[in-house]
Design an enzyme around this catalytic site. Structure first.
Site, PDB file in Angstrom:
ATOM      1  N   SER A  24      67.706  36.685  34.777  1.00 21.85           N
ATOM      2  CA  SER A  24      66.277  36.803  35.047  1.00 21.85           C
ATOM      3  C   SER A  24      65.975  36.703  36.532  1.00 21.85           C
ATOM      4  CB  SER A  24      65.513  35.706  34.290  1.00 21.85           C
ATOM      5  OG  SER A  24      66.050  34.430  34.596  1.00 21.85           O
ATOM      6  N   ASN A 111      65.135  23.829  30.619  1.00 19.68           N
ATOM      7  CA  ASN A 111      63.988  24.061  29.735  1.00 19.68           C
ATOM      8  C   ASN A 111      62.714  23.413  30.266  1.00 19.68           C
ATOM      9  OD1 ASN A 111      65.872  25.336  28.212  1.00 19.68           O
ATOM     10  ND2 ASN A 111      65.965  23.784  26.589  1.00 19.68           N
ATOM     11  N   THR A 156      20.637  51.889  25.875  1.00 20.96           N
ATOM     12  CA  THR A 156      21.400  51.456  24.703  1.00 20.96           C
ATOM     13  C   THR A 156      21.937  52.753  24.103  1.00 20.96           C
ATOM     14  OG1 THR A 156      19.493  51.567  23.232  1.00 20.96           O
ATOM     15  CG2 THR A 156      19.917  49.441  24.274  1.00 20.96           C
ATOM     16  N   HIS A 157      23.126  52.690  23.562  1.00 22.43           N
ATOM     17  CA  HIS A 157      23.809  53.902  23.066  1.00 22.43           C
ATOM     18  C   HIS A 157      23.971  54.954  24.174  1.00 22.43           C
ATOM     19  CE1 HIS A 157      22.761  52.360  18.984  1.00 22.43           C
ATOM     20  NE2 HIS A 157      21.642  52.025  19.609  1.00 22.43           N
ATOM     21  N   SER A 278      39.706  66.207  46.334  1.00 22.63           N
ATOM     22  CA  SER A 278      40.559  67.040  45.503  1.00 22.63           C
ATOM     23  C   SER A 278      41.347  67.971  46.407  1.00 22.63           C
ATOM     24  CB  SER A 278      39.698  67.856  44.539  1.00 22.63           C
ATOM     25  OG  SER A 278      40.422  68.993  44.104  1.00 22.63           O
ATOM     26  N   LYS A 284      34.674  68.019  45.919  1.00 19.92           N
ATOM     27  CA  LYS A 284      34.851  66.851  45.062  1.00 19.92           C
ATOM     28  C   LYS A 284      34.973  65.541  45.830  1.00 19.92           C
ATOM     29  CE  LYS A 284      36.659  67.066  41.097  1.00 19.92           C
ATOM     30  NZ  LYS A 284      36.229  66.656  39.765  1.00 19.92           N
ATOM     31  N   GLU A 291      38.542  54.433  38.387  1.00 20.92           N
ATOM     32  CA  GLU A 291      39.368  54.889  37.257  1.00 20.92           C
ATOM     33  C   GLU A 291      40.622  54.029  37.110  1.00 20.92           C
ATOM     34  OE1 GLU A 291      39.120  59.562  36.973  1.00 20.92           O
ATOM     35  OE2 GLU A 291      39.090  58.922  39.049  1.00 20.92           O
ATOM     36  N   TYR A 318      62.747  25.357  22.631  1.00 18.70           N
ATOM     37  CA  TYR A 318      62.985  26.500  23.517  1.00 18.70           C
ATOM     38  C   TYR A 318      63.882  27.549  22.868  1.00 18.70           C
ATOM     39  CZ  TYR A 318      64.563  29.296  27.476  1.00 18.70           C
ATOM     40  OH  TYR A 318      64.848  30.342  28.311  1.00 18.70           O
TER      41      TYR A 318
HETATM   42  N1  ARG Z   1      65.787  31.656  32.819  1.00 19.04           N
HETATM   43  C1  ARG Z   1      65.319  30.834  31.736  1.00 19.04           C
HETATM   44  C2  ARG Z   1      63.873  31.201  31.381  1.00 19.04           C
HETATM   45  O1  ARG Z   1      63.298  31.896  32.130  1.00 19.04           O
HETATM   46  C3  ARG Z   1      65.391  29.391  32.143  1.00 19.04           C
HETATM   47  C4  ARG Z   1      65.579  28.448  31.027  1.00 19.04           C
HETATM   48  C5  ARG Z   1      66.923  28.606  30.456  1.00 19.04           C
HETATM   49  N2  ARG Z   1      67.222  27.594  29.517  1.00 19.04           N
HETATM   50  C6  ARG Z   1      68.254  27.728  28.713  1.00 19.04           C
HETATM   51  N3  ARG Z   1      68.472  26.762  27.876  1.00 19.04           N
HETATM   52  N4  ARG Z   1      69.005  28.783  28.731  1.00 19.04           N
HETATM   53  O2  ARG Z   1      63.377  30.835  30.361  1.00 19.04           O
END
Ligand code: ARG
Length: 458
Positions: A24, A111, A156-157, A278, A284, A291, A318
Site C-alpha cells: 500500500s 492495526n 419549481t419543476h 471551443s 462559444k 460541469e 481488523y
Molecule cells: N497497510 C495496512 C492498512 O493500510 C496497515 C495495517 C496492516 N495490519 C496488518 N495486520 N496487516 O490497513
C-alpha cells in the site's frame, strides 16, 4: 528472502503478485507525517511509563525527525517490499539508529497504528473542508448582500413559479453549505478519540498510558474498546458521506450555473477565468469548471459506495480489506477540495445580469399568486375561489398574448367584478417580492436578516 519485519516464521519471500496486491506504500505514504507524529508520541509515552529507556526514546525521536526531513526533502527511498508507510519508516529507523528502533513497536500493532494515522489525516482534512466551506459561504454572503433586491424568477419543476430575489436564492445555498459545515463539525467531534494503544485488537499487558498519547496527539480522549478501535472506519465513511452530500449541493449549483449561463437564460456571465472556448465554434464560452464540479460528484459518490461495500461483510476486528479505505478517501478529499475551490471562484467572479433576470421574472404569469392573494385580502374571496378566478385571468392573458399586468381593467372585471385598479400595484415583480415578508421569505428585508444571521456565525 523473507520479510524483515514479520519474516520469523516464513522461509521464502512473497511472490511478485503477492507483493503487488499487498503493498500500500504507493498511496499510504501520504500518511508519513501522521505516522511519525504518532510514533514519537508513542515512544515518549513508553519512556514515561518506564517501558523503554529515556536513551532509547531519544534515539527513536531523533531518528524519526531525520526520517521526516528525508521524506519532506524527497531523499527518502520508499520500498514496495516493505509494504506500507509504517514498515518503511520503521525499517529506515533501524538503519539509522540500530537496535533501539526495534523497541518502538512495543505495545503497538500496525492495526492501531494505521487507525491512528488515518484518523489524524481525516481529522486534518475535515478541518480543511470546514475552512473551504466557510470561504464558499462567505462568497455567497457577499453576492447575496449585493443582490438582496435583484429580482429573478423562482422556479419549481424548472417552470417559472414566483418572483424571488437573487440574494434569497444565494442564501438557499448558504443554508445548504452551512449544514455541510455543521456535519463536518459533528463528525470531527465523533472522530476525536485516539486509537493508539488498542494494539492488535485486545489491548496490551504493558502498563501504557493511553490518556497521555491521546492528549499528546490532540485527541479529546482514548477510544474505549480495543476491538472496535481497530475495526472501525466510521470516521472515513462519515467523511465520505458528508463529502457526497456536499458534492450533491455543489452539483445542483453547478447545474444552475450551466443553465443560467446559456444564451437562452442569460442570467449570469461566467468570468473568462472559469470558462473555456471551443476549438471550432468561435462564439462559444463553455462552463467547463461548473460541469467538472458536477462530474466530481460521481467520483465522490463512488468512493462512498466503494468503502461501504468494502466494510459491509467484515467480521471484527481488523481485516486487510480495510487497506482499501485510503485511496477512496484521498481521491474524494482531493475532488471535494477542488470542487469547493472552483465553485468559490465562480461565485465570486460571475456577473449577474439583473436586467435579464428581471425580464424573466415578470414572464410566465409569475405574479398570479399575488393576484389571488389580493382577491383574498381586498375582495374577501376564499383562497380556493381566488385561485380559480386568477386561473381564468391567466387564461385570458395567454389568449391575448400579454402579461397579467397588461390586461385592461375591464377584462379583469369581467373575470371578477370585485377587482379594482389598485390590483395593478401588486402585479409587478418588485411589489411581489417586497410583499413576501414572512419569516424566511424572499422580501429584501428578510434576505438582509438572513445575511446578518450568517455573518454572526461565519
Ligand atoms: N497497510 C495496512 C492498512 O493500510 C496497515 C495495517 C496492516 N495490519 C496488518 N495486520 N496487516 O490497513
Amino acid at each position: 528472502s523473507s520479510n524483515q519485519m514479520w519474516g520469523g516464521r516464513f522461509a521464502s519471500g512473497p511472490d511478485a503478485i503477492m507483493e503487488e496486491i499487498n503493498a500500500s506504500i504507493g498511496f499510504d505514504k501520504k500518511l508519513y507525517a501522521q505516522d511519525i507524529r504518532g510514533s514519537k508520541a508513542h515512544a515518549a509515552m513508553l519512556a514515561h511509563q518506564g517501558i523503554i529507556s529515556a536513551e532509547d526514546k531519544d534515539q527513536i525521536v531523533a531518528g524519526l525527525d531525520t526520517i521526516l526531513a528525508e521524506i519532506e526533502s524527497g531523499r527518502f527511498e520508499f520500498s514496495r517490499r516493505l509494504e506500507d508507510i509504517h514498515m518503511n519508516v520503521e525499517a529506515r529507523l533501524a538503519a539509522l539508529i540500530g537496535p533501539a528502533a526495534g523497541r518502538l513497536h512495543t505495545a503497538r500493532s500496525r492495526n492501531d497504528q494505521v487507525a491512528l494515522d488515518f484518523r489524524l489525516w481525516v481529522k486534518e482534512e475535515m478541518g480543511r473542508t470546514e475552512k473551504a466551506l466557510t470561504g464558499l459561504i462567505s462568497a455567497f454572503l457577499d453576492r447575496a448582500e449585493e443582490h438582496a433586491d435583484t429580482v429573478m424568477p423562482g422556479f419549481t419543476h424548472l417552470q417559472t413559479a414566483q418572483p424571488v430575489t437573487f440574494g434569497h436564492h444565494c442564501m438557499a445555498y448558504v443554508e445548504m453549505f452551512g449544514r455541510d459545515r455543521s456535519r463536518v463539525r459533528d463528525a470531527i467531534a465523533r472522530l476525536d478519540e485516539c486509537p493508539i494503544g488498542a494494539a492488535a485488537l485486545a489491548g496490551t499487558g504493558f502498563p501504557i498510558d493511553r490518556h497521555m498519547t491521546a492528549q499528546a496527539l490532540g485527541f479529546r480522549e482514548p477510544t474505549r474498546n480495543s476491538i472496535d478501535t481497530v475495526s472501525d472506519r466510521d470516521f472515513a465513511l462519515e467523511f465520505l458521506s458528508i463529502a457526497a452530500i456536499a458534492a450533491t449541493h455543489l452539483s445542483r449549483l453547478a447545474e444552475e450555473i450551466v443553465i443560467w449561463s446559456t444564451p437562452q437564460f442569460g442570467f449570469i456571465r461566467l468570468s473568462d477565468a472559469f470558462s473555456t472556448g471551443s476549438s471550432i465554434m468561435p462564439q462559444k464560452k463553455n462552463p467547463d469548471a461548473a460541469e467538472l464540479v458536477r462530474a466530481k460528484t460521481g467520483r465522490i459518490n463512488g468512493a462512498l459506495i466503494a468503502l461501504l461495500t468494502v466494510m459491509k461483510g467484515l467480521p471484527l476486528a481488523y481485516s486487510k480489506d480495510m487497506q482499501e479505505d485510503k485511496e477512496q478517501v484521498f481521491d474524494a478529499a482531493e475532488s471535494l477540495e477542488l470542487a469547493i475551490a472552483a465553485m468559490t471562484g465562480m461565485v465570486r467572479d460571475l456577473t449577474v445580469r439583473a436586467d435579464r433576470m428581471k425580464a424573466a421574472a415578470g414572464s410566465g404569469y409569475s405574479t398570479a399568486t399575488d393576484l389571488a392573494d389580493w382577491l383574498v385580502r381586498e375582495a374577501g374571496l376564499p383562497f380556493r375561489d381566488a385561485h380559480h378566478v386568477t386561473g381564468r385571468a391567466v387564461a385570458l392573458a395567454e389568449e391575448r398574448g400579454c402579461e397579467l399586468s397588461e390586461l385592461p381593467l375591464a377584462d379583469l372585471q369581467a373575470v371578477n367584478p370585485a377587482i379594482t385598479d389598485r390590483v395593478y400595484g401588486v402585479l409587478t415583480v418588485e411589489a411581489s417580492v417586497a410583499s413576501r415578508t414572512s419569516f424566511g421569505g424572499t422580501a429584501p428585508s428578510g434576505v438582509r436578516r438572513q445575511i446578518a444571521w450568517w455573518r454572526e456565525r461565519l
